[in-house]
Design a protein around this motif. Structure first.
Motif, short mmCIF file in Angstrom:
data_model
loop_
_atom_site.label_atom_id
_atom_site.label_comp_id
_atom_site.label_asym_id
_atom_site.label_seq_id
_atom_site.Cartn_x
_atom_site.Cartn_y
_atom_site.Cartn_z
N VAL A 26 5.76 4.44 -11.09
CA VAL A 26 6.24 3.34 -10.25
C VAL A 26 6.49 3.86 -8.84
N GLY A 27 6.08 3.07 -7.87
CA GLY A 27 6.34 3.39 -6.47
C GLY A 27 7.03 2.20 -5.82
N ALA A 28 7.99 2.48 -4.96
CA ALA A 28 8.69 1.40 -4.24
C ALA A 28 8.65 1.71 -2.75
N ALA A 29 8.56 0.67 -1.94
CA ALA A 29 8.57 0.85 -0.49
C ALA A 29 9.48 -0.21 0.13
N LYS B 183 0.83 -1.20 0.00
CA LYS B 183 0.00 0.00 0.00
C LYS B 183 0.88 1.26 0.00
N ALA B 184 1.96 1.21 0.74
CA ALA B 184 2.89 2.35 0.79
C ALA B 184 3.51 2.58 -0.60
N ALA B 185 3.82 1.47 -1.29
CA ALA B 185 4.38 1.58 -2.64
C ALA B 185 3.34 2.17 -3.60
N GLN B 186 2.11 1.72 -3.42
CA GLN B 186 1.00 2.17 -4.26
C GLN B 186 0.77 3.69 -4.07
N GLU B 187 0.80 4.13 -2.84
CA GLU B 187 0.60 5.55 -2.56
C GLU B 187 1.77 6.37 -3.11
N ALA B 188 2.96 5.82 -3.00
CA ALA B 188 4.15 6.51 -3.51
C ALA B 188 4.05 6.70 -5.02
N ILE C 169 8.99 2.55 7.14
CA ILE C 169 8.89 2.31 5.70
C ILE C 169 9.43 3.53 4.96
N ILE C 170 10.31 3.28 4.00
CA ILE C 170 10.85 4.37 3.18
C ILE C 170 10.44 4.13 1.73
N THR C 171 9.94 5.17 1.09
CA THR C 171 9.43 5.00 -0.27
C THR C 171 10.28 5.76 -1.29
N GLY C 172 10.07 5.41 -2.55
CA GLY C 172 10.74 6.09 -3.65
C GLY C 172 9.87 6.01 -4.89
#
Ligand code: THU
Length: 137
Positions: A30-33, A12-17, A41-44
């Motif tokens: 693209v989102g990565a967590a 979900k964190a990747a999705q939001e990112a 959790i750190i995202t990019g």
């Protein structure tokens, strides 16, 4: 990943990112967590450039952000590609970078949405990793 709850939360964190991706050229967000040892959790996101070769993938953005914050103990990685209709795996360059900081057993999940996720590991994505073979020698 440890359990399904953690799995869902990380994806979900990747999705939001992914919503924050800078992808005006490919329109492929693209989102990565990354899950850290302390639960943080750190995202990019992917950050494109009009000089296309300078584009930074979401996975590398997340890793570089984490390392810049002094964090190098990564438990898991999730990647979200909402603009694809099938799971898009990390590129070759990112696999090399993942292998620098994550061991072969580190879980990786990727997919366009939470219903079509591929569950794999860094070792499956990047086998015969010389760095870790040397480290064990
Ligand atoms: N991209 C990522 O950020 N990660 C991947 O795993 C696949 C590709 C980005 C790079 C570029 O901005 C866009 O997706 C299209 O290739």
């Amino acid at each position: 990943m440890e359990n399904a709850i953690e799995d869902t939360k990380l994806y979900k964190a990747a999705q939001e990112a992914a919503e924050r991706a800078y992808a005006p050229y490919s329109h492929f967000r693209v989102g990565a967590a990354i899950l850290l040892e302390d639960g943080q959790i750190i995202t990019g996101v992917n950050v494109e450039n009009r000089s296309f070769g300078l584009t930074n993938c979401a996975e590398r953005s997340a890793i570089y952000t984490a390392v810049s914050a002094g964090k190098k103990q990564f438990l898991a990685l999730a990647v979200s590609t909402p603009d694809s209709n099938y799971p898009v795996s990390p590129c070759g360059a990112c696999r090399q970078v993942l292998s620098e900081f994550m061991n072969a057993q580190t879980p990786v999940i990727f997919g366009p949405n939470e219903h079509s996720l591929v569950h794999t590991t860094v070792g499956e994505l990047y086998p015969f990793d010389a760095l870790h073979e040397l480290a064990q020698a």
